[in-house]
Design a protein around this motif. Structure first.
Motif, PDB file in Angstrom:
ATOM      1  N   GLY A 111      41.749  51.828 138.398  1.00  0.00           N
ATOM      2  CA  GLY A 111      40.670  51.007 138.931  1.00  0.00           C
ATOM      3  C   GLY A 111      39.972  51.631 140.127  1.00  0.00           C
ATOM      4  N   PHE A 112      39.620  52.905 140.009  1.00  0.00           N
ATOM      5  CA  PHE A 112      38.937  53.593 141.098  1.00  0.00           C
ATOM      6  C   PHE A 112      37.564  52.993 141.368  1.00  0.00           C
ATOM      7  CE2 PHE A 112      41.468  57.278 139.385  1.00  0.00           C
ATOM      8  CZ  PHE A 112      42.279  57.417 140.495  1.00  0.00           C
ATOM      9  N   HIS A 113      37.179  52.966 142.643  1.00  0.00           N
ATOM     10  CA  HIS A 113      35.784  52.732 143.007  1.00  0.00           C
ATOM     11  C   HIS A 113      35.158  54.115 143.124  1.00  0.00           C
ATOM     12  CE1 HIS A 113      32.122  51.567 144.955  1.00  0.00           C
ATOM     13  NE2 HIS A 113      32.473  50.297 144.954  1.00  0.00           N
ATOM     14  N   PRO A 114      34.207  54.478 142.235  1.00  0.00           N
ATOM     15  CA  PRO A 114      33.713  55.862 142.195  1.00  0.00           C
ATOM     16  C   PRO A 114      33.044  56.336 143.472  1.00  0.00           C
ATOM     17  CG  PRO A 114      32.329  54.420 140.862  1.00  0.00           C
ATOM     18  CD  PRO A 114      33.538  53.627 141.234  1.00  0.00           C
ATOM     19  N   SER A 115      32.581  55.390 144.321  1.00  0.00           N
ATOM     20  CA  SER A 115      31.918  55.791 145.560  1.00  0.00           C
ATOM     21  C   SER A 115      32.910  56.088 146.680  1.00  0.00           C
ATOM     22  CB  SER A 115      30.931  54.709 146.018  1.00  0.00           C
ATOM     23  OG  SER A 115      29.876  54.578 145.094  1.00  0.00           O
ATOM     24  N   PHE A 116      34.168  55.700 146.500  1.00  0.00           N
ATOM     25  CA  PHE A 116      35.193  56.000 147.489  1.00  0.00           C
ATOM     26  C   PHE A 116      35.495  57.500 147.466  1.00  0.00           C
ATOM     27  CE2 PHE A 116      37.788  51.845 148.157  1.00  0.00           C
ATOM     28  CZ  PHE A 116      36.633  51.208 148.605  1.00  0.00           C
ATOM     29  N   ALA A 126      45.531  58.927 142.134  1.00  0.00           N
ATOM     30  CA  ALA A 126      46.264  57.715 141.756  1.00  0.00           C
ATOM     31  C   ALA A 126      47.741  57.850 142.080  1.00  0.00           C
ATOM     32  CB  ALA A 126      46.062  57.420 140.273  1.00  0.00           C
ATOM     33  N   LEU A 127      48.308  59.033 141.852  1.00  0.00           N
ATOM     34  CA  LEU A 127      49.713  59.251 142.176  1.00  0.00           C
ATOM     35  C   LEU A 127      49.934  59.196 143.683  1.00  0.00           C
ATOM     36  CD1 LEU A 127      52.583  59.929 141.338  1.00  0.00           C
ATOM     37  CD2 LEU A 127      51.942  62.355 141.322  1.00  0.00           C
TER      38      LEU A 127
END
Length: 290
Positions: A92-97, A151-152
């Motif tokens: 669930g990444f926020h791509p702008s982060f 993510a890890l």
């Protein structure tokens, strides 16, 4: 069922249904220090089981405990989550982060409230997964392998005693997979790691114990060597494809490697983990690589 002497997590008789579908049907297992591999075909219930152990989903019946806490109670669930690192299939990444911002956000959720100490922890875990120099890059600019490492890193925040990894090497090239194996092996030295994978070579390389889940039930719980032994006397080679074999494929040498019921006088081969797995779950294991 194999019981570890240093049991960190135990599930007994876990049942979970989605409508008329039984995703988990009386699952029992225990996890101790080291890497435990979780194998099974699509729809076997692997991700559901990981979510139950990670306290993201409550089962309909059965018990789950970790580090002496009942994970199905409010206080117990909170205590388990404080010692848990979880890498789901979709983080669930926020791509702008940036990589740093995403891991920092997870660190806040893990109750690391002192800013200086939290940022030091974020830098530590990003360095641990080899992303120290990429921490300022936005996630949308990172490769798939680097995103997996972000993510890890997020799962490693707080140095968790229990690490749950759902298909962490999917989509990685051979070199990236090897680097991840090195890291997982190190992590398993002093904590419980539950690794769901379709890569039988990951299991052979990393795992002290392997659990095979099929149709929501535990079909096998033992060592990788014991899993391979499930196919003892059932793997052979020949110059032609055998009709009725459970699995048969032409190797690079031109001969066929076959799993099933060998004919009399067949040239038997030493079984592998994959052979044992195919013997347990049949051809459904080869239908989809996910």
């Amino acid at each position: 069922m194999t019981l570890a002497t240093d049991t960190a997590v135990r599930a007994d008789g876990v049942v979970l249904r989605y409508g008329r579908t039984t995703a988990l049907d009386g699952v029992s297992l225990s996890l101790g220090t080291g890497v435990t591999g979780l194998l099974g075909p699509n729809g076997a219930g692997k991700t559901t089981l990981l979510r139950v152990i990670a306290t993201a989903v409550r089962p309909d019946s059965g018990t789950v405990s970790a580090f002496g806490h009942d994970a199905l109670t409010g206080p117990g669930r909170l205590a388990v989550r404080r010692r848990l690192g979880y890498l789901p299939q979709d983080p669930g990444f926020h791509p702008s982060f940036t990589a740093f911002e995403f891991v920092d956000y997870v660190a806040i959720l893990k109750e690391l409230t002192v800013r200086s100490a939290r940022h030091a922890e974020v830098r530590r875990v990003l360095a641990q997964v080899g992303l120290d120099e990429q921490r300022g890059k936005r996630i949308r600019a990172l490769s798939g392998g680097m995103r997996q490492r972000v993510a890890l890193a997020a799962a490693l925040v707080g140095d968790p005693a229990l690490l749950i990894l759902d298909e962490p090497t999917v989509g990685l090239d051979p070199e990236q997979r090897m680097r991840f194996r090195e890291l997982f092996a190190d992590l398993g030295e002093d904590r419980a790691v539950l690794l769901s994978t379709h890569q039988t070579e990951d299991v052979m390389s990393l795992c002290r114990t392997v659990v095979v889940l099929d149709e929501g039930r535990v079909r096998f719980d033992g060592t990788p060597v014991e899993l391979a032994a499930q196919a003892a006397g059932r793997v052979w080679t020949s110059e032609t494809r055998a009709t009725g074999a459970l699995a048969s494929w032409r190797t690079g040498t031109g001969s066929y490697r076959q799993v099933g019921d060998p004919p009399l006088g067949a040239d038997l081969l030493e079984p592998t983990i994959e052979d044992g797995y195919l013997t347990l779950v049949g051809l459904r294991a080869t239908e989809d690589p996910r």
